[in-house]
Design a protein around this motif. Sequence first.
Motif, PDB file in Angstrom:
ATOM      1  N   ALA A 267     -19.465 -18.245 -36.124  1.00 37.98           N
ATOM      2  CA  ALA A 267     -18.166 -18.149 -35.461  1.00 37.98           C
ATOM      3  C   ALA A 267     -18.322 -17.263 -34.240  1.00 37.98           C
ATOM      4  O   ALA A 267     -19.209 -16.401 -34.191  1.00 37.98           O
ATOM      5  N   VAL A 268     -17.442 -17.500 -33.256  1.00 34.91           N
ATOM      6  CA  VAL A 268     -17.544 -16.773 -31.986  1.00 34.91           C
ATOM      7  C   VAL A 268     -16.243 -16.015 -31.732  1.00 34.91           C
ATOM      8  O   VAL A 268     -15.159 -16.603 -31.749  1.00 34.91           O
ATOM      9  N   GLY A 269     -16.376 -14.704 -31.526  1.00 30.41           N
ATOM     10  CA  GLY A 269     -15.219 -13.869 -31.225  1.00 30.41           C
ATOM     11  C   GLY A 269     -14.842 -14.028 -29.762  1.00 30.41           C
ATOM     12  O   GLY A 269     -15.708 -14.059 -28.892  1.00 30.41           O
ATOM     13  N   LEU A 270     -13.533 -14.124 -29.502  1.00 28.69           N
ATOM     14  CA  LEU A 270     -13.028 -14.274 -28.132  1.00 28.69           C
ATOM     15  C   LEU A 270     -12.291 -13.002 -27.734  1.00 28.69           C
ATOM     16  O   LEU A 270     -11.448 -12.514 -28.487  1.00 28.69           O
ATOM     17  N   ASP A 271     -12.608 -12.471 -26.546  1.00 33.23           N
ATOM     18  CA  ASP A 271     -11.832 -11.330 -26.058  1.00 33.23           C
ATOM     19  C   ASP A 271     -10.513 -11.862 -25.490  1.00 33.23           C
ATOM     20  O   ASP A 271     -10.342 -13.063 -25.314  1.00 33.23           O
TER      21      ASP A 271
END
Length: 348
Positions: A267-271
């Motif tokens: 999974a990829v965290g988004l700012d």
Amino acid sequence: MSGGNPGTVADKPLLDVLHGRRTKRPPIWIMRQAGRYLPEYRELRTRAKNFLDFCYRPELATEATLQPIRRYGFDGSILFSDILVVPDALGQKVSFAEGEGPRLEPLEGSLSRLKGEIDLEKLAPVFETIDRVKTALPASTTFLGFCGAPWTVASYMIAGKGTPELAPSRLTSYRDPDFMDRLIDLLVESSIRYLLKQFEAGVDAVQIFESFAGALTSDGFRRRSIDPVARIIRGVRAVRPDAKIIFFARNSGSGHMIAARDTGADAVGLDWSVDEEWARDNVQTIRPVQGHLDPLLLVAGGEALDRRVDRILDVFSAGPHIFNLGHGIVPETPPEHVERLVKRVRGA
Ligand code: CP3
């Protein structure tokens, strides 16, 4: 959810999303969810002589980990520790001056004062904390370990403190790329061993924090962030093929898509600065996403908070999504606003 199917983890919604499944409501946790915005944390914090001492006392670190779970029932519980315990376990002097943030004895272009490998014995209290927390958490809560990404940790190791634009580590990358490669390699190896040990102690998944992705050029981002993080993920999976890993690269812009495509993260965290429709079309189509409320909306509260929460829920509703902030919660946040957020995300 998909209870009963082989290989599912339907009793832990956050882990379910990391397996690529969409949930009716997104699970929620908050980066830096244990900390100074909570009065019970501020009280507990007075019992340690300094922040590192706090991190290395399992009874205090366990309690700090559990405080936000008791208060809000988050779907994810993150181990209470810090990314800078890794330089500490590599033999660099680390301290936290009250109110001033971290201080490290700068490396000054040489690795000679560091150990050749991470001293996991020194981190034994962290693994004991994991052992204690895992038996205390509700069955539906996903337990997250973490480490800093090599570029972010190296930047602290080189500058000796937080610096606004990371001039010291950027300059070192240009002037002495071999030294930077060797430091990053040491951190890749250390992070693999540290994360594996966290899994062994009982975490369900881990997050890699690249807080300073935004300071890199695009080729620097590939070389100093994506490539080392991909090596960490491969190294962990070589031993634990089922290891679930979230990668959060703050301010990486379109690098969020590269992260989703090229690191192997689950999974990829988004700012908060990323456009959510772009992220839905270019990142969530590749990997589950996590994020991305501006932490200051949680300070502001009220209608502005509600509107933004609804928007984020709506845009990411068609695919796997973990609700979170776009960076860590700030100490000024009123705890009631967090309660309002959790209720809204859960549709309660
Ligand atoms: O609740 C959680 O998320 C778990 C604990 C956690 C802390 N730090 C506790 C902490 C986690 C996951 C971190 C990660 C971390 N630490 C990062 C990456 C995430 C991010 O915020 O970008 C970074 C860059 C650090 C380094 C660090 N540690 C800084 C810059 C500071 C000082 C700034 C500040 O917020 O005070 C810390 C100290 C720190 N780490 C505190 C906490 C709760 C505050 C210290 C205190 O309570 O006295």
